[in-house]
Design a protein around this motif. Structure first.
Motif, PDB file in Angstrom:
ATOM      1  N   GLY A   1       0.611  -0.928   0.314  1.00 30.97           N
ATOM      2  CA  GLY A   1       0.056  -0.154   0.296  1.00 30.97           C
ATOM      3  C   GLY A   1       0.465   1.538   0.083  1.00 30.97           C
ATOM      4  O   GLY A   1       2.360   1.130   0.298  1.00 30.97           O
ATOM      5  N   THR A   2       0.094   2.425  -0.112  1.00 32.42           N
ATOM      6  CA  THR A   2       1.223   3.410   0.212  1.00 32.42           C
ATOM      7  C   THR A   2       0.454   4.224   0.613  1.00 32.42           C
ATOM      8  O   THR A   2      -0.795   4.390   1.272  1.00 32.42           O
ATOM      9  CB  THR A   2       1.070   4.165  -1.429  1.00 32.42           C
ATOM     10  OG1 THR A   2      -0.709   4.688  -1.983  1.00 32.42           O
ATOM     11  CG2 THR A   2       1.998   3.509  -2.050  1.00 32.42           C
ATOM     12  N   PRO A   3       1.025   5.209   1.412  1.00 30.45           N
ATOM     13  CA  PRO A   3       2.109   5.647   1.516  1.00 30.45           C
ATOM     14  C   PRO A   3       3.315   4.577   2.184  1.00 30.45           C
ATOM     15  O   PRO A   3       2.909   3.859   3.114  1.00 30.45           O
ATOM     16  CB  PRO A   3       2.879   7.273   2.360  1.00 30.45           C
ATOM     17  CG  PRO A   3       1.552   7.140   2.752  1.00 30.45           C
ATOM     18  CD  PRO A   3       0.518   6.427   2.848  1.00 30.45           C
ATOM     19  N   VAL A   4       4.005   4.663   1.096  1.00 29.63           N
ATOM     20  CA  VAL A   4       5.375   2.994   2.021  1.00 29.63           C
ATOM     21  C   VAL A   4       6.892   3.619   1.561  1.00 29.63           C
ATOM     22  O   VAL A   4       7.044   4.161   0.633  1.00 29.63           O
ATOM     23  CB  VAL A   4       4.849   2.046   0.893  1.00 29.63           C
ATOM     24  CG1 VAL A   4       5.092   2.204  -0.235  1.00 29.63           C
ATOM     25  CG2 VAL A   4       5.817   1.022   1.889  1.00 29.63           C
ATOM     26  N   PHE A   5       7.818   3.159   2.086  1.00 31.23           N
ATOM     27  CA  PHE A   5       9.504   3.568   2.111  1.00 31.23           C
ATOM     28  C   PHE A   5      10.214   2.525   1.783  1.00 31.23           C
ATOM     29  O   PHE A   5       9.715   1.384   1.880  1.00 31.23           O
ATOM     30  CB  PHE A   5       9.464   4.366   3.734  1.00 31.23           C
ATOM     31  CG  PHE A   5      10.163   5.662   4.191  1.00 31.23           C
ATOM     32  CD1 PHE A   5       9.784   6.659   3.692  1.00 31.23           C
ATOM     33  CD2 PHE A   5       8.564   5.551   5.254  1.00 31.23           C
ATOM     34  CE1 PHE A   5       9.503   8.184   4.042  1.00 31.23           C
ATOM     35  CE2 PHE A   5       8.154   7.323   5.785  1.00 31.23           C
ATOM     36  CZ  PHE A   5       8.659   7.673   5.069  1.00 31.23           C
ATOM     37  N   VAL A   6      10.171   2.483   0.397  1.00 31.05           N
ATOM     38  CA  VAL A   6      11.362   1.392   0.570  1.00 31.05           C
ATOM     39  C   VAL A   6      12.743   2.247   0.418  1.00 31.05           C
ATOM     40  O   VAL A   6      13.766   3.459   0.190  1.00 31.05           O
ATOM     41  CB  VAL A   6      11.065   1.258  -1.261  1.00 31.05           C
ATOM     42  CG1 VAL A   6      11.470   0.300  -1.614  1.00 31.05           C
ATOM     43  CG2 VAL A   6       9.710   1.242  -1.878  1.00 31.05           C
ATOM     44  N   TYR A   7      14.037   1.268   0.605  1.00 37.55           N
ATOM     45  CA  TYR A   7      15.146   1.248   0.724  1.00 37.55           C
ATOM     46  C   TYR A   7      15.544   0.072   0.223  1.00 37.55           C
ATOM     47  O   TYR A   7      15.386  -1.242   0.228  1.00 37.55           O
ATOM     48  CB  TYR A   7      15.716   1.130   2.213  1.00 37.55           C
ATOM     49  CG  TYR A   7      14.744   1.814   3.165  1.00 37.55           C
ATOM     50  CD1 TYR A   7      14.629   3.735   3.176  1.00 37.55           C
ATOM     51  CD2 TYR A   7      13.822   1.273   4.297  1.00 37.55           C
ATOM     52  CE1 TYR A   7      13.637   3.837   3.977  1.00 37.55           C
ATOM     53  CE2 TYR A   7      12.936   1.985   5.693  1.00 37.55           C
ATOM     54  CZ  TYR A   7      13.565   3.012   5.514  1.00 37.55           C
ATOM     55  OH  TYR A   7      12.497   4.195   6.247  1.00 37.55           O
ATOM     56  N   SER A   8      17.049   0.377  -0.268  1.00 40.70           N
ATOM     57  CA  SER A   8      17.744  -0.633  -0.856  1.00 40.70           C
ATOM     58  C   SER A   8      18.611  -0.788   0.122  1.00 40.70           C
ATOM     59  O   SER A   8      19.894   0.115   0.647  1.00 40.70           O
ATOM     60  CB  SER A   8      18.664   0.175  -2.648  1.00 40.70           C
ATOM     61  OG  SER A   8      19.810  -0.594  -2.825  1.00 40.70           O
ATOM     62  N   ARG A   9      19.025  -2.135   0.851  1.00 45.42           N
ATOM     63  CA  ARG A   9      20.217  -2.952   1.113  1.00 45.42           C
ATOM     64  C   ARG A   9      21.375  -2.397   0.645  1.00 45.42           C
ATOM     65  O   ARG A   9      22.285  -2.155   1.135  1.00 45.42           O
ATOM     66  CB  ARG A   9      19.945  -3.640   1.948  1.00 45.42           C
ATOM     67  CG  ARG A   9      20.545  -4.860   2.601  1.00 45.42           C
ATOM     68  CD  ARG A   9      20.112  -5.868   3.129  1.00 45.42           C
ATOM     69  NE  ARG A   9      21.502  -6.782   4.132  1.00 45.42           N
ATOM     70  CZ  ARG A   9      22.252  -7.451   3.494  1.00 45.42           C
ATOM     71  NH1 ARG A   9      22.375  -7.229   2.470  1.00 45.42           N
ATOM     72  NH2 ARG A   9      22.792  -7.757   4.383  1.00 45.42           N
ATOM     73  N   GLN A  10      21.575  -2.858  -0.224  1.00 43.10           N
ATOM     74  CA  GLN A  10      22.448  -2.818  -1.354  1.00 43.10           C
ATOM     75  C   GLN A  10      23.282  -1.358  -0.926  1.00 43.10           C
ATOM     76  O   GLN A  10      24.248  -1.493  -1.002  1.00 43.10           O
ATOM     77  CB  GLN A  10      22.761  -3.696  -2.988  1.00 43.10           C
ATOM     78  CG  GLN A  10      24.111  -4.193  -3.709  1.00 43.10           C
ATOM     79  CD  GLN A  10      24.562  -4.633  -2.775  1.00 43.10           C
ATOM     80  OE1 GLN A  10      24.240  -5.679  -1.479  1.00 43.10           O
ATOM     81  NE2 GLN A  10      26.498  -3.981  -1.923  1.00 43.10           N
ATOM     82  N   ALA A  11      22.086  -0.155  -1.474  1.00 46.23           N
ATOM     83  CA  ALA A  11      22.734   0.912  -1.644  1.00 46.23           C
ATOM     84  C   ALA A  11      22.987   1.503  -0.403  1.00 46.23           C
ATOM     85  O   ALA A  11      24.397   2.276  -0.216  1.00 46.23           O
ATOM     86  CB  ALA A  11      21.881   1.857  -1.833  1.00 46.23           C
ATOM     87  N   VAL A  12      23.086   0.907   0.513  1.00 43.44           N
ATOM     88  CA  VAL A  12      23.536   1.209   2.047  1.00 43.44           C
ATOM     89  C   VAL A  12      24.317   0.871   1.900  1.00 43.44           C
ATOM     90  O   VAL A  12      25.937   0.663   2.593  1.00 43.44           O
ATOM     91  CB  VAL A  12      22.313   0.857   2.782  1.00 43.44           C
ATOM     92  CG1 VAL A  12      23.613   1.566   4.338  1.00 43.44           C
ATOM     93  CG2 VAL A  12      21.399   1.633   3.131  1.00 43.44           C
TER      94      VAL A  12
END
Length: 454
Positions: free
Chosen positions: A53-64
Motif C-alpha cells: 500500500g501507499t504511502p510506503v518507504f522503500v530502501y535498497s539494502r545494497q545501496a546502504v
C-alpha cells in the motif's frame, strides 16, 4: 517562476527510457528506470506499492552497504572506524545490515542504544553522543559497557563522574569540542559554530580534559567534534580538523593521553543538482591532518549512508486546479516526510510510470493533512500526474520515516527493504487499535455512546 524537475524527460511510448533521456536519479544505480518503469534494484516499485500500500518507504539494502564501503575505501590505510549515525534512520533491518557489515553506531538516546544492541551492534562499537544525557541514560550506557560517551559540557562531565562513581565503573569519554566553524548548510543542522548548543569551546577544553584525567572514575581518551549535516564543500572540514589537531597536540604537550579523534558526521548527498560531494577529497584531508598523529579515527556518517538509499512511494488521489494553480493531492503528507516544510528541503519527485508526451506544468504536490504547510513540493515543473498514478519522492532514506508522526491520526507509513530481486516489509503499517493502545480513559469519565448513536 516555476522550478524544473531535473530528474525526468519523456521517452517514446512503450520504450525503455534511454540514458540520455533520463538523467541519473538520486540513488542511482539502485533506483533507476528500466523498461519504462522505476525500479529499486531488481524490484519494480509498483510491486511494492501493490504489496504494502501507499504511502510506503522503500530502501535498497545494497545501496546502504555500497555507501559504507565507499567510506572504507576513502579512509583506506587509516585506523578508522565508521559509526553509523542512527538518528538518520533507525529501522531495525537497516541497523542489522550495518551491524553485520562490521560498522559501529553513534546513538543519542538510551532508546537508540537499546535498538542498536537489539540489532546486533556489540557494545564495544557503540558511541553515545548528545547534549542532554540524563543520569539514568549515563548509567544505562555504563552498565551496557559501550565504547565511550561524548561529553558536551562541564555539567555533563560532573554528572558522568558522579554516576560512574556510584556504579563503581570507570567511564571512557571523549570531550566534544566546538571548533567554531560555520559550514554552508541549513541553519537548523549547522552544529559547529559557537552560537549553537553543541560542544565545549576550544579554549576551555584543555582544563576540562585535565580535570577529567585527574578523576579516578573518568578516563578521557580523546576529543570529538561535529560541524553539521549536509555539507558539500570540503573547506569547513579542513578548518575544523586542523583546529582539532592543534588541540590534540596541545593536550599531549601537557602530558595528557589522546588516543582517539571523533570527526563527527560524514559528507552531504545530492538531493537536486548540488555538486557531487568528493569522498576521496574528504579522505585525503583526514589523512593529511591525522595520518601521522597516531590516533584512532572515528566518523559518524548518517545521511550519506542511507539518504539516497530510500524513496517514499505515494499515490495521487486528486488533481485540483484552483486559484490559477494545479495541486496534485497525494496520500503522503508532512507527517510522513516533514523535511520540505521544516527545512524548505528539495526532494526530486518522479513518476513510477512516466507518461510520454504528458505536458510539463508547474504543480504543488500536497498531502491530505489539514495544514497549508503540508506539501512535498511547491511550484515544481513536472509532467502533470493523473489520479491513481504512483510518484516516487527521492532521497527519502534519511530524516524521513524516523521523523514521522501520526498527526491527524494518520498511521505511520510502512517500510520495505529491497535486496536484489526480493523485498520484505520491515515495519508494517499500524492498526488504529495499535495506534491508541497506550491511551486510557479514566473511570470517572462518562462511557462512550454505542457506535452509531448520536
Amino acid at each position: 517562476m516555476s522550478t524544473p524537475n531535473t530528474a525526468l524527460r519523456a521517452a517514446e511510448p512503450g520504450a525503455p527510457l534511454p540514458a540520455d533521456a533520463v538523467p541519473a536519479l538520486p540513488g542511482a544505480p539502485h533506483f533507476a528506470y528500466r523498461g519504462g518503469r522505476l525500479m529499486a534494484d531488481e524490484v519494480p516499485l509498483e510491486d511494492v506499492a501493490e504489496a504494502a500500500g501507499t504511502p510506503v518507504f522503500v530502501y535498497s539494502r545494497q545501496a546502504v552497504l555500497d555507501a559504507a564501503e565507499a567510506y572504507r575505501t576513502a579512509l583506506a590505510e587509516l585506523p578508522a572506524t565508521i559509526c553509523y549515525a542512527m538518528k538518520a534512520n533507525g529501522n531495525g533491518a537497516l541497523l542489522r545490515s550495518l551491524a553485520t557489515a562490521g560498522l559501529g553506531v553513534d546513538v543519542v538516546s538510551a532508546g537508540e542504544m537499546k535498538l542498536a544492541l537489539r540489532a546486533g551492534f556489540p557494545a564495544s562499537r557503540i558511541v553515545f553522543s548528545g547534549v542532554g544525557k540524563t543520569a539514568a541514560e549515563i548509567g544505562e550506557a555504563l552498565d551496557a559497557g559501550i565504547a565511550h560517551l561524548n561529553v558536551e559540557s562541564e555539567a555533563e562531565l560532573e554528572a558522568v563522574a558522579q554516576v560512574a562513581a556510584q556504579r563503581g565503573k570507570v567511564a571512557h569519554i571523549l570531550l566534544r569540542v566546538n571548533p567554531d566553524v560555520a559550514a554552508a548548510t541549513h541553519e537548523k543542522i549547522a552544529t559547529g559554530h559557537k552560537a549553537t548548543k553543541f560542544g565545549i569551546a576550544l579554549e576551555h577544553a584543555p582544563a576540562l580534559y585535565a580535570r577529567a584525567a585527574a578523576d579516578p572514575w573518568l578516563e578521557p581518551i580523546g576529543i570529538a567534534a561535529h560541524i553539521g549535516s549536509q555539507i558539500i564543500d570540503m573547506s569547513p572540514y579542513r578548518t575544523a580538523f586542523g583546529r582539532m589537531a592543534e588541540l590534540v597536540d596541545a593536550l599531549r604537550g601537557q602530558g595528557l593521553t589522546v588516543t582517539q579523534v571523533d570527526l563527527g558526521g560524514g559528507i552531504g548527498i545530492r538531493y537536486r543538482d548540488e555538486p557531487l560531494p568528493d569522498l576521496a577529497a574528504y579522505g585525503a584531508i583526514v589523512r593529511e591532518i591525522f595520518g601521522h598523529r597516531d590516533v584512532e579515527i572515528l566518523i559518524e556518517p548518517g545521511r550519506s549512508l542511507v539518504g539516497n538509499a530510500g524513496v517514499l512511494l505515494t499515490r495521487v488521489i486528486y488533481v485540483k486546479k484552483s486559484g490559477g494553480k494545479t495541486f496534485v493531492v497525494v496520500d503522503a503528507a508532512m507527517n510522513d516526510l516533514i523535511r520540505p516544510t521544516l527545512y524548505d528541503a528539495w526532494h526530486e519527485i518522479v513518476p513510477v510510470h512516466p507518461a510520454p508526451g504528458a505536458p510539463v506544468v508547474p504543480v504543488d504536490v500536497v498531502g491530505p493533512v489539514c495544514e497549508t504547510g503540508d506539501y512535498l513540493a511547491r511550484n515544481r515543473e513536472m509532467p502533470e500526474p493523473v489520479a491513481g498514478s504512483l510518484l516516487a519522492v527521492m532521497s527519502a532514506g534519511a530524516y524521513a520515516a524516523v521523523m514521522a508522526s501520526s498527526y491527524n491520526a494518520r498511521p505511520l507509513a510502512p517500510e520495505v527493504l529491497v535486496d536484489g530481486g526480493r523485498h520484505a516489509v520491515v515495519r508494517r503499517r499500524p492498526t488504529m487499535d495499535e495506534m491508541t493502545a497506550l491511551e486510557a480513559v479514566p473511570d470517572w469519565l462518562a462511557p462512550a455512546p454505542p457506535q452509531g448513536d448520536r
